[in-house]
Design a protein around this motif. Structure first.
Motif, mmCIF file in Angstrom:
data_model
loop_
_atom_site.group_PDB
_atom_site.id
_atom_site.type_symbol
_atom_site.label_atom_id
_atom_site.label_comp_id
_atom_site.label_asym_id
_atom_site.label_seq_id
_atom_site.Cartn_x
_atom_site.Cartn_y
_atom_site.Cartn_z
ATOM 1 N N CYS A 15 0.824 -1.204 0.000
ATOM 2 C CA CYS A 15 0.000 0.000 0.000
ATOM 3 C C CYS A 15 0.854 1.249 0.000
ATOM 4 O O CYS A 15 0.552 2.213 -0.676
ATOM 5 N N VAL A 19 0.422 3.933 -3.110
ATOM 6 C CA VAL A 19 -0.060 5.295 -2.917
ATOM 7 C C VAL A 19 0.980 6.307 -3.367
ATOM 8 O O VAL A 19 0.643 7.339 -3.921
ATOM 9 N N VAL A 24 -2.779 6.365 -9.755
ATOM 10 C CA VAL A 24 -3.513 7.360 -8.976
ATOM 11 C C VAL A 24 -4.737 7.779 -9.771
ATOM 12 O O VAL A 24 -4.682 7.947 -10.982
ATOM 13 N N GLU A 29 -6.162 11.346 -5.593
ATOM 14 C CA GLU A 29 -6.316 10.833 -4.234
ATOM 15 C C GLU A 29 -6.358 9.311 -4.248
ATOM 16 O O GLU A 29 -7.302 8.716 -4.731
ATOM 17 N N GLY A 30 -5.343 8.658 -3.729
ATOM 18 C CA GLY A 30 -5.360 7.216 -3.578
ATOM 19 C C GLY A 30 -5.088 6.450 -4.851
ATOM 20 O O GLY A 30 -4.951 6.997 -5.927
ATOM 21 N N THR A 31 -5.009 5.143 -4.680
ATOM 22 C CA THR A 31 -4.759 4.206 -5.762
ATOM 23 C C THR A 31 -6.068 3.543 -6.148
ATOM 24 O O THR A 31 -6.813 3.085 -5.285
ATOM 25 N N THR A 48 -10.988 3.523 -4.340
ATOM 26 C CA THR A 48 -9.621 4.005 -4.138
ATOM 27 C C THR A 48 -9.098 3.501 -2.799
ATOM 28 O O THR A 48 -9.853 3.284 -1.848
ATOM 29 N N GLU A 50 -6.220 4.199 0.214
ATOM 30 C CA GLU A 50 -5.320 5.171 0.837
ATOM 31 C C GLU A 50 -4.716 4.544 2.076
ATOM 32 O O GLU A 50 -5.378 3.784 2.766
ATOM 33 N N ARG A 51 -3.480 4.879 2.375
ATOM 34 C CA ARG A 51 -2.816 4.397 3.583
ATOM 35 C C ARG A 51 -2.570 5.575 4.514
ATOM 36 O O ARG A 51 -2.134 6.631 4.067
ATOM 37 N N HIS A 52 -2.853 5.367 5.799
ATOM 38 C CA HIS A 52 -2.676 6.418 6.800
ATOM 39 C C HIS A 52 -2.007 5.854 8.043
ATOM 40 O O HIS A 52 -2.219 4.708 8.401
#
Length: 114
Positions: A15, A19, A24, A29-31, A48, A50-52
């Motif tokens: 991830c 990202v 994208v 925003e995001g994959t 999408t 996203e990694r956080h």
């Protein structure tokens, strides 16, 4: 099941690379990932990923085209990837090259590290 948990933990590295890199979406925003929502039979590249990072914990957020989303916590000791919100548990299947994550009637194809 053990292989699926190992694959889910490996998702963390994939991830991060995805990202930061290639696929994208149009808004930046995001994959983009394949998903099948609300019990649909087929998959489309409609969600999408996203990694956080938050408080030394890693999360993946999968956003649906209608604005809904699911959060998953990564690297939970002994459990791998789990749902971070809600009562429904994630079912993870190693598909070789990606994992299929099912929560309720929604399914997601998430990349794993090679």
């Amino acid at each position: 099941m053990r292989a699926a948990l190992v694959a889910a933990v490996l998702l963390l590295a994939a991830c991060n690379e995805a990202v930061e890199g290639e696929a994208v979406n149009a808004t930046g925003e995001g994959t983009l990932i394949d998903c099948s929502l609300n019990g649909a039979g087929g998959f489309g590249r409609d969600c999408t990923l996203e990694r956080h990072e938050q408080d030394n914990e890693s999360f993946v957020i999968v956003r649906h085209p209608d604005g809904a989303f699911r959060r998953f916590e990564l690297g939970v000791p002994g459990r791998g990837l789990i749902t971070a919100d809600g009562a429904e548990e994630a079912e993870i299947t190693d598909m070789g090259g990606y994992v299929e994550v099912r929560v309720g009637s929604d399914r997601y194809h998430l990349p794993i590290a090679e």
